[in-house]
Design a protein around this motif. Sequence first.
Motif, PDB file in Angstrom:
ATOM      1  N   ALA A 147      36.850  10.189  93.058  1.00 35.14           N
ATOM      2  CA  ALA A 147      37.543  11.965  92.645  1.00 35.14           C
ATOM      3  C   ALA A 147      36.152  12.580  91.660  1.00 35.14           C
ATOM      4  O   ALA A 147      35.569  13.208  91.655  1.00 35.14           O
ATOM      5  CB  ALA A 147      38.255  11.615  91.003  1.00 35.14           C
ATOM      6  N   LEU A 148      35.212  10.756  90.992  1.00 33.72           N
ATOM      7  CA  LEU A 148      33.890  11.195  90.121  1.00 33.72           C
ATOM      8  C   LEU A 148      33.129  11.589  90.164  1.00 33.72           C
ATOM      9  O   LEU A 148      32.595  12.956  90.371  1.00 33.72           O
ATOM     10  CB  LEU A 148      33.701  10.474  89.263  1.00 33.72           C
ATOM     11  CG  LEU A 148      34.669  10.297  87.586  1.00 33.72           C
ATOM     12  CD1 LEU A 148      34.446   9.230  86.719  1.00 33.72           C
ATOM     13  CD2 LEU A 148      34.981  11.543  86.737  1.00 33.72           C
ATOM     14  N   SER A 149      32.817  11.983  92.343  1.00 28.13           N
ATOM     15  CA  SER A 149      31.454  11.700  93.072  1.00 28.13           C
ATOM     16  C   SER A 149      32.064  13.072  93.264  1.00 28.13           C
ATOM     17  O   SER A 149      30.942  13.994  93.620  1.00 28.13           O
ATOM     18  CB  SER A 149      31.326  10.941  93.668  1.00 28.13           C
ATOM     19  OG  SER A 149      32.894  10.422  94.740  1.00 28.13           O
ATOM     20  N   VAL A 150      33.270  13.597  94.192  1.00 29.68           N
ATOM     21  CA  VAL A 150      33.763  14.912  94.577  1.00 29.68           C
ATOM     22  C   VAL A 150      33.145  15.428  93.108  1.00 29.68           C
ATOM     23  O   VAL A 150      33.231  17.356  93.801  1.00 29.68           O
ATOM     24  CB  VAL A 150      34.738  14.729  94.869  1.00 29.68           C
ATOM     25  CG1 VAL A 150      35.794  16.188  95.412  1.00 29.68           C
ATOM     26  CG2 VAL A 150      34.785  13.928  96.314  1.00 29.68           C
ATOM     27  N   LEU A 151      33.508  15.641  92.165  1.00 28.80           N
ATOM     28  CA  LEU A 151      33.958  16.407  91.009  1.00 28.80           C
ATOM     29  C   LEU A 151      32.250  16.550  90.455  1.00 28.80           C
ATOM     30  O   LEU A 151      32.389  18.208  89.633  1.00 28.80           O
ATOM     31  CB  LEU A 151      34.859  16.629  89.664  1.00 28.80           C
ATOM     32  CG  LEU A 151      35.929  16.458  90.328  1.00 28.80           C
ATOM     33  CD1 LEU A 151      36.371  15.542  88.891  1.00 28.80           C
ATOM     34  CD2 LEU A 151      36.352  17.568  90.327  1.00 28.80           C
ATOM     35  N   ILE A 152      31.543  15.763  90.028  1.00 31.17           N
ATOM     36  CA  ILE A 152      30.105  15.872  89.951  1.00 31.17           C
ATOM     37  C   ILE A 152      29.038  16.067  91.083  1.00 31.17           C
ATOM     38  O   ILE A 152      27.892  16.287  89.786  1.00 31.17           O
ATOM     39  CB  ILE A 152      29.548  14.407  89.119  1.00 31.17           C
ATOM     40  CG1 ILE A 152      30.708  14.481  87.807  1.00 31.17           C
ATOM     41  CG2 ILE A 152      28.325  14.300  88.384  1.00 31.17           C
ATOM     42  CD1 ILE A 152      30.617  12.518  86.874  1.00 31.17           C
ATOM     43  N   ILE A 182      28.172  19.620  90.458  1.00 28.63           N
ATOM     44  CA  ILE A 182      27.668  19.733  89.600  1.00 28.63           C
ATOM     45  C   ILE A 182      25.825  19.570  89.614  1.00 28.63           C
ATOM     46  O   ILE A 182      24.850  20.344  88.798  1.00 28.63           O
ATOM     47  CB  ILE A 182      28.267  19.453  88.504  1.00 28.63           C
ATOM     48  CG1 ILE A 182      29.554  20.534  87.508  1.00 28.63           C
ATOM     49  CG2 ILE A 182      27.114  19.426  86.605  1.00 28.63           C
ATOM     50  CD1 ILE A 182      30.452  19.271  86.793  1.00 28.63           C
TER      51      ILE A 182
END
Length: 107
Positions: free
Chosen positions: A92-97, A100
């Motif tokens: 989830a963090l990799s998809v969100l970051i 960016i």
Amino acid sequence: MSKERAQRRAERERLAAIEATARAAEQERKARRDARVATLTRWVPKGRGRPTGVIAARNRTRTRMVVVSVIALNVLVWVASGDWAVRLLALALSVLIAPILLILMTS
């Protein structure tokens, strides 16, 4: 002998007429299909080509590097961790970051 030649010629002409009729029908079907396709594609907007040039190539390379890095990081977390919560959190963090990170790298 000439009667046989006349019969063979008549048979050839008959077969040629049948083939010509079939060709004409096929050409007519193709023309109608082409007209339908032209009518429908007139409404579809034309797509733009892929950007070319040094800057576009650099951006594509940068994007590929980020995607490969994110995938490698997720594989590493998947192999190193046995906990599903950590695995899903890393995903989830990799998809969100990742987006960016791409924005920060291009500016």
